[in-house]
Write a protein that holds these residues in place. Sequence first.
Motif, PDB file in Angstrom:
ATOM      1  N   MET A   1       0.829  -1.206   0.000  1.00 56.30           N
ATOM      2  CA  MET A   1       0.000   0.000   0.000  1.00 56.30           C
ATOM      3  C   MET A   1       0.865   1.259   0.000  1.00 56.30           C
ATOM      4  N   SER A   2       2.025   1.187   0.625  1.00 53.18           N
ATOM      5  CA  SER A   2       2.941   2.329   0.580  1.00 53.18           C
ATOM      6  C   SER A   2       3.393   2.595  -0.850  1.00 53.18           C
ATOM      7  N   LEU A   3       3.701   1.516  -1.583  1.00 59.26           N
ATOM      8  CA  LEU A   3       4.083   1.686  -2.980  1.00 59.26           C
ATOM      9  C   LEU A   3       2.922   2.227  -3.806  1.00 59.26           C
ATOM     10  N   LEU A   4       1.719   1.730  -3.550  1.00 59.49           N
ATOM     11  CA  LEU A   4       0.562   2.217  -4.292  1.00 59.49           C
ATOM     12  C   LEU A   4       0.370   3.710  -4.077  1.00 59.49           C
ATOM     13  N   SER A   5       0.601   4.176  -2.857  1.00 59.26           N
ATOM     14  CA  SER A   5       0.470   5.615  -2.587  1.00 59.26           C
ATOM     15  C   SER A   5       1.553   6.409  -3.314  1.00 59.26           C
ATOM     16  N   ILE A   6       2.771   5.842  -3.395  1.00 60.52           N
ATOM     17  CA  ILE A   6       3.861   6.512  -4.117  1.00 60.52           C
ATOM     18  C   ILE A   6       3.493   6.667  -5.597  1.00 60.52           C
ATOM     19  N   ILE A   7       3.016   5.585  -6.194  1.00 61.35           N
ATOM     20  CA  ILE A   7       2.642   5.624  -7.613  1.00 61.35           C
ATOM     21  C   ILE A   7       1.453   6.549  -7.831  1.00 61.35           C
ATOM     22  N   TRP A   8       0.498   6.519  -6.926  1.00 61.10           N
ATOM     23  CA  TRP A   8      -0.699   7.365  -7.040  1.00 61.10           C
ATOM     24  C   TRP A   8      -0.314   8.846  -7.057  1.00 61.10           C
ATOM     25  N   ASN A   9       0.504   9.249  -6.094  1.00 61.05           N
ATOM     26  CA  ASN A   9       0.882  10.655  -6.014  1.00 61.05           C
ATOM     27  C   ASN A   9       1.754  11.083  -7.193  1.00 61.05           C
ATOM     28  N   TRP A  10       2.578  10.139  -7.682  1.00 59.33           N
ATOM     29  CA  TRP A  10       3.345  10.424  -8.899  1.00 59.33           C
ATOM     30  C   TRP A  10       2.394  10.643 -10.074  1.00 59.33           C
ATOM     31  N   ALA A  11       1.360   9.804 -10.164  1.00 61.86           N
ATOM     32  CA  ALA A  11       0.396   9.910 -11.263  1.00 61.86           C
ATOM     33  C   ALA A  11      -0.339  11.250 -11.228  1.00 61.86           C
TER      34      ALA A  11
END
Length: 321
Positions: free
Chosen positions: A109-119
């Motif tokens: 979930m930490s990685l998903l948040s990183i990718i989300w904010n990058w997107a």
Amino acid sequence: MVTYYFYDRRLDGEPDVPLGTDFDQAIKKWDEIHNKAPRIVGTLEEAFSRWEKEVLPTYTSIETKKGYAKNLRTIRPIFADSTWDQVDMPSIKGYLKARSAKTQGNREMSLLSIIWNWARGEGLTRLPWPAAGMERSKWKNKETPRRMVVTDQLFEALYAEGNQLLRDCMDLSTATGMRLTDCITVLMPRNDMLRLEASKTGKEADYDINVSQVLPELVARRKAMRTNHLMLLSTEDGKRVTHTTLRYWYDKARNQAYVKAALANDDEFMREIRRLVLRDMRKRAAQLAGGLDEASALLQHNDKRLTQRHYGAVAKLKPTR
């Protein structure tokens, strides 16, 4: 003035697909959707695909790359086909609840948040990360730090069975608190100073080998070797050390120590040997430090609570009377 482009799907009763602010890219994405090309535009797969190609290779830490790549492989089948509005707080909490590996689920979930904010920065979505501002709600799985005390007996049992490379690695890690990756990649010292640039954090530190009980002998032994590299640790035949090499010699030494404990019918010690992993040498470094302050500085932690939580270092206080 900024112009945003969308693919109009109101006639289909579906939400519009954001196409970004670049006209040429918007036309390309529109064509993919309109002509029924394999559709990833407007889904998390679009972000996964781009982040994997554009961002993941930029990380310098090999361990970070491997960890993120592994986590991406896990979350991709679950979230790839979802549109941004379909991923909300209940869905990510449901993922964590269903995940058997609870701690690993938190990492994913930490990685998903990183990718989300990058997107968001790339214009792939306008929606904020669903868990933004929810830190105090403790929505992630509860984590229990792994407690492991590397006693003198445990350390010496493994040390006695190890070859010279393993012993050197154990000495280096317990003397400096270096992570295994840094032990493998740290360069030979210059002017009696061992310079570390931590692979995980990028922080730098110098160690004076002359104040160490074990490092001068390690360095002298390394200087006497014929090698084809500049790393401090080296195999006996002069080659660079790899994680695989270290794992082989560690497993061999631990198995031999385990057999000796079994022959002595020491069941408790057998369990301790089985639990011990090579990265626990960093824990021993914290244990050998003079207290919480010294342990935190040695491990290069910004927050002493991290040292206390994960490495068992405690403040040493003097009674008033």
